[in-house]
Scaffold this active site. Structure first.
Site: not given
Length: 745
Positions: A71, A215
């Site tokens: 991320s 993600d």
């Protein structure tokens, strides 16, 4: 926010890590070198702390041999692996509005002049497909953030094996179908960073290497094992994860999405903590994943946490070979693409796509301009993604072949648009708009706006855009204005005495137009207009007519030429930029009994606005207009002053302190000086107005003084319903208080 009770496990880990570290440092002398891996966790804006910690690692002399990130950790880690120093990363991120990039925010500058003129008055846009409601998969398609990453990593764009980067790199994505963690080690670096950072609900999932990924923090937010398995002797972890919210704290959509996105990975994260030799966890307090405005505090927190372990970091660096002199990467300034390939353009031709680049492609242009043109193409709503790749041209130092891949939006085609507005002239109004893209021919736009309120209005436009900045179309609209004129002597009708007469000016027009040249900021063109113009009054009709106030229902033919240039940063409360609106028209009354006399009225009108920023939140401005008839006048284009409206027909002009149309004449010279203070969403404006009117004795006016002056103060607020304004104006013909709510239409 609740804290997890991990004190005893942490003490145990510290003790074990200390023993392991002591053993490693005493036995490593026999080794040829000492390899250090770095793990950067996800955490949104909290990941800015990674930069501060990296600065300390550099100061300690630690050589990073492999980076793994998830991320936000994949973004910072990917850029660091590409060759940027920590100090450069700090400058890059400080100078970038990450929230605007994440939200695919499109500035007014990147929108076409047509959108600036006609599409900035809608409160709500709903995409329709086959007249069925289409809902987005996330708040943003991620176009701008991927585009930004491509720019920043252009220097290593040709490296598709991440182990060949200046620092070997990997990151984590999550297979959206299975929830499985995907280790991304090859492909396009900007795609890897984009996929790993696809925060659910915020950024849409991203396709890469045969997977559709969201993600990486959902499945593995701390890839320590993956880095250890790369042969690292020592693994340093930087964790900026936020502890889970308490139920009482989940009071917004963003908090709910973040809680759902990361709680599944908690167990996996605890396992990964056991693999790292040092965990650096900055104290980030109450800062959240969306605290992108706290760059300085977050970076400093990272520095502070890493500095606490500076002695250990220096000891590690002492066991490594001396790092070779590093040639730092820099952000590229230009893109030289003499060869351009375009795929996915099923509706638009190659020429139509390239027209958005204003003749600069194929060719050499700055990256800033290239990104601006890509955003302008994306702003049409036609594409969900505009990806591009480039590869060097053999035998050339800087020339590349640029490949642009377009992915058309499933939602593009039809839109329902709504608007709300209130002011003292048109009262409460609601706007219903329908737009149809590619109607009849490709790259066309059909728009119908219907306005309901105390009077019905409409605007309809069919527009065909061509290459080289040209467009042509057919436009029609219905507008009106209610004006009251004072009488020099009272009028008596059926026993009623009037000291003023109420008139309605009705205007229905249809025109063919040709925008000979249009850019993102300007129109230049010609048009041929047919206009019905009626002057109606129930009071005059009841008397059987009036020589002084004749009622008319006339048809006019109006050829005209126009120039519009708009580079203001905002339609409602601009703080910088300028605009020019110039028009030259001929008007001929086709219903005049003396039609054969070939009488034409020539009218010229020019409006300008300039704003000069004095500081970051204060601007000084000037507005000026000049208009006149060359010889005889034409009633539809006579000048009328009054009100503070921003949506007036023909040559009606706003002049606060007067009611609409109270002063009128055949020529006009008007100016305004103003200052504007911006405090967040609040705007405070003070202005001085002056106008000089030239009169025609044959036509009525309530104010017969040639020179008008007024001062006003305005409070404005940018609300979710559009601009809200409260204005008080006082002049030499009285004063008025105005309240406006919503976008003007």
């Amino acid at each position: 926010m609740t804290q997890q009770p991990r004190l005893l496990p942490q003490l145990h880990r510290i003790y074990v890590s200390a023993l392991c570290l002591l053993f490693s440092l005493t036995s490593i002398a026999a080794q040829e070198d000492y390899k250090v891996g770095l793990v950067l966790s996800g955490g949104g804006a909290r990941g800015y702390a990674h930069i501060g910690a990296l600065q300390v690692l550099e100061e300690a002399g630690v050589r990073i041999d492999y980076i793994g990130g998830t991320s936000m950790g994949s973004i910072v880690g990917g850029l660091y692996a590409a060759g940027y120093s920590a100090d450069t990363l700090e400058v890059m991120l400080r100078e970038t509005d990450i929230m605007a990039e994440l939200q695919d925010a499109i500035s007014r500058e990147n929108r076409t002049i047509y959108e600036k003129l006609y599409n900035e008055h809608y409160l709500l846009n709903v995409s329709l497909k086959n007249f069925a409601l289409q809902l987005p998969a996330a708040l943003s398609d991620g176009q701008r953030i991927r585009d930004l990453f491509t720019h920043w990593t252009a220097g290593v764009h040709g490296i598709r094996d991440f182990s060949k980067l200046p620092i070997p790199f990997l990151c984590i994505g999550t297979n959206i179908e299975t929830g499985e963690a995907i280790v991304i080690e090859n492909g396009l670096l900007p795609d890897a960073m984009r996929a790993s950072a696809a925060l659910p609900g915020v950024l849409s999932p991203h396709k890469m290497n045969g997977y559709v990924m969201t993600d990486g923090g959902v499945s593995n937010n701390y890839p320590a094992e993956e880095i250890k398995n790369k042969g690292m002797d020592f693994v340093i972890g930087l964790t900026v994860e936020q502890d889970p919210y308490a139920a009482a704290d989940i009071n917004s959509l963003d908090k709910l999405l973040l809680q759902i996105a990361f709680f599944q990975a908690t167990k996996r994260n605890l396992e990964q903590y056991e693999i790292t030799d040092i965990d650096i966890k900055p104290d980030l307090g109450e800062y959240t994943q969306l605290s992108f405005d706290a760059v300085e505090d977050l970076i400093e927190a990272g520095r502070k946490a890493a500095t606490a372990q500076l002695d250990t970091l220096r000891a590690i660096a002492a066991l490594q070979r001396e790092r070779p002199a590093k040639q730092e990467t820099s952000i590229p300034k230009s893109l030289n693409a003499p060869v351009v390939e375009i795929s996915g353009n099923n509706d638009l031709s190659r020429g139509q796509v390239l027209s958005f680049f204003e003749g600069n492609l194929p060719g050499k242009l700055s990256w800033v301009d290239f990104r601006k043109y890509v955003v302008a193409l994306f702003a049409t709503g036609r594409y969900t993604h505009i990806d591009y790749d480039f590869e060097p041209i053999e035998g050339s130092e800087d020339e590349v072949k640029l490949s642009i891949r377009l992915e058309e939006s499933n939602d593009f085609g039809q839109q329902l648009r709504l608007g709300l507005h209130y002011d003292q002239v048109y009262r409460a109004n609601i706007l219903f708009g329908l737009t149809f893209a590619d109607f009849l021919v490709n790259n066309s736009l059909a728009t119908v706006d219907l306005v309901g309120g105390n009077r019905f209005r409409y605007r309809a436009d069919y527009r065909v855009n061509r290459i080289n900045g040209m467009a042509f179309g057919l436009r029609s609209q219905l507008h009106f204005a209610d004006v009251a004129f004072d009488l020099d002597e009272p009028m008596t009708t059926d026993g009623l005495v009037f000291d003023q007469l109420d008139f309605r000016f009705s205007d229905i027009s249809a025109e063919l137009y040709w925008d000979i040249r249009q850019t993102s900021n300007s129109f230049t063109g010609i048009a041929a207009e047919f206009k019905y113009y009626g002057t109606l009054s129930d009071q005059v009709s009841s008397t059987g007519g009036s020589r002084e106030f004749p009622l008319m229902r006339d048809l006019y033919f109006v050829p005209r030429a126009y120039l519009l240039y708009d580079k203001l940063d905002s339609q409602n409360f601009p703080m910088r930029g300028f605009s020019i609106d110039a028009e030259a028209r001929l008007a001929r009354n086709l219903t005049d009994p003396d039609f054969q006399r070939n009488d034409w009225a020539a009218n010229f009108d020019l409006e300008t606005k300039f704003l000069f920023p004095v500081s970051s939140n204060f601007s000084a401005g000037f507005y000026g207009t000049v208009g006149f008839f060359a010889d005889k006048s034409s009633l539809p284009f006579r000048y009328y002053l009054g009100s503070n409206n921003a949506n007036l027909m023909n040559n009606f002009k706003a002049f606060p302190s007067l009611e609409l149309g109270r002063a009128s004449g055949n020529n006009l010279l008007m100016g305004q000086l103003f200052g504007r203070l911006k405090l967040g969403s609040h705007h405070f404006t003070a202005a001085a107005h002056v106008a000089r009117l030239g009169f025609d004795e044959d036509l009525p006016t309530s104010v017969d003084r040639e020179l008008l002056a007024a001062a006003r103060v305005t409070y404005g607020f940018s609300s979710p319903l559009g601009p809200i304004e409260l204005t008080f104006a006082q002049g030499n013909e009285g004063g008025q208080l105005y309240f406006n709510l919503g976008y003007w239409f």
